[in-house]
Motif scaffolding. Structure first.
Motif, PDB file in Angstrom:
ATOM      1  N   ILE A 139     -11.334  -0.518  11.064  1.00 13.77           N
ATOM      2  CA  ILE A 139     -10.083  -1.270  11.069  1.00 13.77           C
ATOM      3  C   ILE A 139      -8.903  -0.312  10.976  1.00 13.77           C
ATOM      4  O   ILE A 139      -8.857   0.550  10.102  1.00 13.77           O
ATOM      5  N   VAL A 140      -7.960  -0.479  11.907  1.00  9.67           N
ATOM      6  CA  VAL A 140      -6.655   0.193  11.823  1.00  9.67           C
ATOM      7  C   VAL A 140      -5.629  -0.918  11.630  1.00  9.67           C
ATOM      8  O   VAL A 140      -5.270  -1.621  12.575  1.00  9.67           O
ATOM      9  N   PRO A 141      -5.167  -1.138  10.396  1.00  5.95           N
ATOM     10  CA  PRO A 141      -4.369  -2.325  10.064  1.00  5.95           C
ATOM     11  C   PRO A 141      -2.895  -2.156  10.424  1.00  5.95           C
ATOM     12  O   PRO A 141      -2.086  -1.745   9.597  1.00  5.95           O
ATOM     13  N   VAL A 142      -2.543  -2.530  11.651  1.00  2.39           N
ATOM     14  CA  VAL A 142      -1.164  -2.360  12.089  1.00  2.39           C
ATOM     15  C   VAL A 142      -0.508  -3.687  12.467  1.00  2.39           C
ATOM     16  O   VAL A 142       0.568  -3.701  13.048  1.00  2.39           O
ATOM     17  N   GLY A 143      -1.141  -4.804  12.133  1.00  2.00           N
ATOM     18  CA  GLY A 143      -0.542  -6.107  12.382  1.00  2.00           C
ATOM     19  C   GLY A 143      -0.043  -6.699  11.078  1.00  2.00           C
ATOM     20  O   GLY A 143       0.454  -5.999  10.199  1.00  2.00           O
ATOM     21  N   THR A 144      -0.191  -8.017  10.947  1.00  2.00           N
ATOM     22  CA  THR A 144       0.253  -8.696   9.729  1.00  2.00           C
ATOM     23  C   THR A 144      -0.954  -9.121   8.905  1.00  2.00           C
ATOM     24  O   THR A 144      -2.047  -9.300   9.421  1.00  2.00           O
ATOM     25  N   GLY A 145      -0.712  -9.311   7.618  1.00  2.00           N
ATOM     26  CA  GLY A 145      -1.776  -9.742   6.717  1.00  2.00           C
ATOM     27  C   GLY A 145      -2.629  -8.581   6.252  1.00  2.00           C
ATOM     28  O   GLY A 145      -2.476  -8.069   5.152  1.00  2.00           O
ATOM     29  N   ASN A 146      -3.582  -8.165   7.085  1.00  2.00           N
ATOM     30  CA  ASN A 146      -4.437  -7.019   6.804  1.00  2.00           C
ATOM     31  C   ASN A 146      -5.193  -7.166   5.476  1.00  2.00           C
ATOM     32  O   ASN A 146      -5.348  -6.209   4.725  1.00  2.00           O
ATOM     33  N   LEU A 147      -5.674  -8.379   5.209  1.00  2.00           N
ATOM     34  CA  LEU A 147      -6.292  -8.650   3.915  1.00  2.00           C
ATOM     35  C   LEU A 147      -7.635  -7.950   3.759  1.00  2.00           C
ATOM     36  O   LEU A 147      -7.937  -7.418   2.690  1.00  2.00           O
ATOM     37  N   LEU A 148      -8.471  -7.936   4.795  1.00  2.00           N
ATOM     38  CA  LEU A 148      -9.762  -7.257   4.673  1.00  2.00           C
ATOM     39  C   LEU A 148      -9.554  -5.762   4.521  1.00  2.00           C
ATOM     40  O   LEU A 148     -10.221  -5.116   3.709  1.00  2.00           O
ATOM     41  N   ALA A 149      -8.627  -5.191   5.283  1.00  2.44           N
ATOM     42  CA  ALA A 149      -8.351  -3.759   5.175  1.00  2.44           C
ATOM     43  C   ALA A 149      -7.900  -3.396   3.766  1.00  2.44           C
ATOM     44  O   ALA A 149      -8.344  -2.390   3.188  1.00  2.44           O
ATOM     45  N   ALA A 150      -7.035  -4.216   3.186  1.00  2.00           N
ATOM     46  CA  ALA A 150      -6.572  -3.951   1.822  1.00  2.00           C
ATOM     47  C   ALA A 150      -7.716  -4.059   0.821  1.00  2.00           C
ATOM     48  O   ALA A 150      -7.825  -3.255  -0.110  1.00  2.00           O
ATOM     49  N   THR A 151      -8.586  -5.042   1.013  1.00  2.00           N
ATOM     50  CA  THR A 151      -9.731  -5.206   0.118  1.00  2.00           C
ATOM     51  C   THR A 151     -10.653  -3.990   0.166  1.00  2.00           C
ATOM     52  O   THR A 151     -11.190  -3.560  -0.856  1.00  2.00           O
ATOM     53  N   GLY A 166      -9.743  -0.953   0.898  1.00  2.00           N
ATOM     54  CA  GLY A 166      -9.055   0.278   0.562  1.00  2.00           C
ATOM     55  C   GLY A 166      -8.726   1.145   1.763  1.00  2.00           C
ATOM     56  O   GLY A 166      -8.511   2.360   1.628  1.00  2.00           O
ATOM     57  N   ILE A 167      -8.654   0.550   2.949  1.00  7.29           N
ATOM     58  CA  ILE A 167      -8.306   1.289   4.161  1.00  7.29           C
ATOM     59  C   ILE A 167      -6.808   1.570   4.152  1.00  7.29           C
ATOM     60  O   ILE A 167      -6.005   0.667   3.895  1.00  7.29           O
ATOM     61  N   PRO A 168      -6.385   2.794   4.434  1.00  4.35           N
ATOM     62  CA  PRO A 168      -4.951   3.119   4.394  1.00  4.35           C
ATOM     63  C   PRO A 168      -4.134   2.250   5.338  1.00  4.35           C
ATOM     64  O   PRO A 168      -4.593   1.879   6.423  1.00  4.35           O
ATOM     65  N   ALA A 169      -2.906   1.940   4.930  1.00  4.85           N
ATOM     66  CA  ALA A 169      -2.027   1.120   5.754  1.00  4.85           C
ATOM     67  C   ALA A 169      -1.431   1.901   6.911  1.00  4.85           C
ATOM     68  O   ALA A 169      -1.034   1.314   7.917  1.00  4.85           O
TER      69      ALA A 169
END
Length: 304
Positions: free
Chosen positions: A92-104, A106-109
């Protein structure tokens, strides 16, 4: 654990099409990161979550060793559905909105740092982790689904692609005065729970947009769903709920009560808005949620 490149050479990037149009920055960024790390990349530019499902399935069928979702929760959800039970890891590369799984997880924003994690570069410590998927009326999701206030907030949010969690907060403040609805919640075939509530949410992850924790006992790999019933009463109801969310409190009373189950059937006494991973689904009076234990493999940083 270091790089995965000795055993995994082919990576497929599924990129949210609206992000690709924003100057085309993310496609060359992913291409350069893959080249530096020694991966052979391919790219799928998508416009909707449904396209992400097909792109991830096609990539798995074509022999990809890793599929990377570049976008928000909708993109991640589509790729997760396409990769469920395939054994192919999802990055996951979290560059949209929400990004809840990425945050859970611990993937960098930051996109470059997230790419370093999923591609195993820059000395990053990462691992493939098996987690649960949930389904809402048969459609897989990774983080949270709900009926009532949370879905009304999503429906009223028009600026989320520009302001992210702040847009949810602004919309939420406007909707706090909405009247409660009558809910019947059945869990694992047990006796139904009746509540007048503002919202009922079911989470695989316990996070809200902005990193706030609504369901502190939620774990993405425990084979369980966590249920939250928000029913604030009186002038101090919402401040009490907010305090518990901000402090990760497990205290329960009539304002906020939580349960755990494997299957959840929510029935409202009127048609209500519904949302899944921050995206609206058709309003209805029911929502059925179940869990698929260990159905998805995700690549995440190792703690420490």
């Amino acid at each position: 654990m270091g790089s995965f490149n000795e055993v995994m050479a082919a990576v497929a990037f599924v990129i949210n099409g609206t992000l690709a149009k924003a100057g085309g920055r993310f496609l060359p960024l992913c291409h350069a990161a893959a080249a530096r790390a020694g991966w052979t990349p391919e790219f799928h530019i998508t416009g909707k979550a449904e396209a992400g499902v097909a792109a991830a399935r096609d990539a798995a069928a074509d022999g990809a060793d890793l599929v990377v979702a570049v976008g928000g929760d909708g993109t991640v959800r589509g790729c997760a559905e396409g990769l469920a039970n395939t054994g192919i890891p999802l990055g996951i590369v979290p560059v949209g909105t929400g990004n809840l799984l990425a945050a859970t997880l611990g993937i960098p924003a930051h996109a470059r740092a997230a790419l370093a994690v999923v591609l195993g570069t820059r000395g990053t410590r990462c691992a493939d982790r098996r987690i649960d998927l949930a389904t809402a009326d048969g459609a897989p999701f990774t983080a949270m689904a709900g009926m009532g206030l949370d879905a009304a907030v999503v429906a009223a949010t028009r600026l989320k692609h520009h302001f992210g969690w702040l847009a949810y907060a602004m919309s939420g403040a406007v909707h706090l005065a909405l009247p409660p609805a009558r809910f019947t919640i059945s869990m694992d075939g047990g006796a139904p729970v009746e509540r007048d509530a503002r919202s009922v949410v079911v989470g695989n992850s316990g996070l809200l947009p902005g990193g706030f924790t609504l369901l502190p006992d939620a774990r993405i790999d425990d084979g369980l769903l966590d249920v939250g019933i928000l029913a604030p009463h009186g002038p101090f109801g919402w401040p009490k709920v907010a305090t518990r969310v901000l402090t990760h409190s497990r205290h329960q009373d009539r304002h906020l009560v939580r349960f755990q189950a494997r299957t959840v059937q929510i029935t409202a006494h009127s048609t209500l808005p519904r949302e899944v991973d921050g995206e609206l689904v058709t309003p209805d009076r029911t929502l059925t949620v179940s869990v698929q234990p260990g159905a998805l493999i995700v690549r995440a940083p190792l703690a420490g």
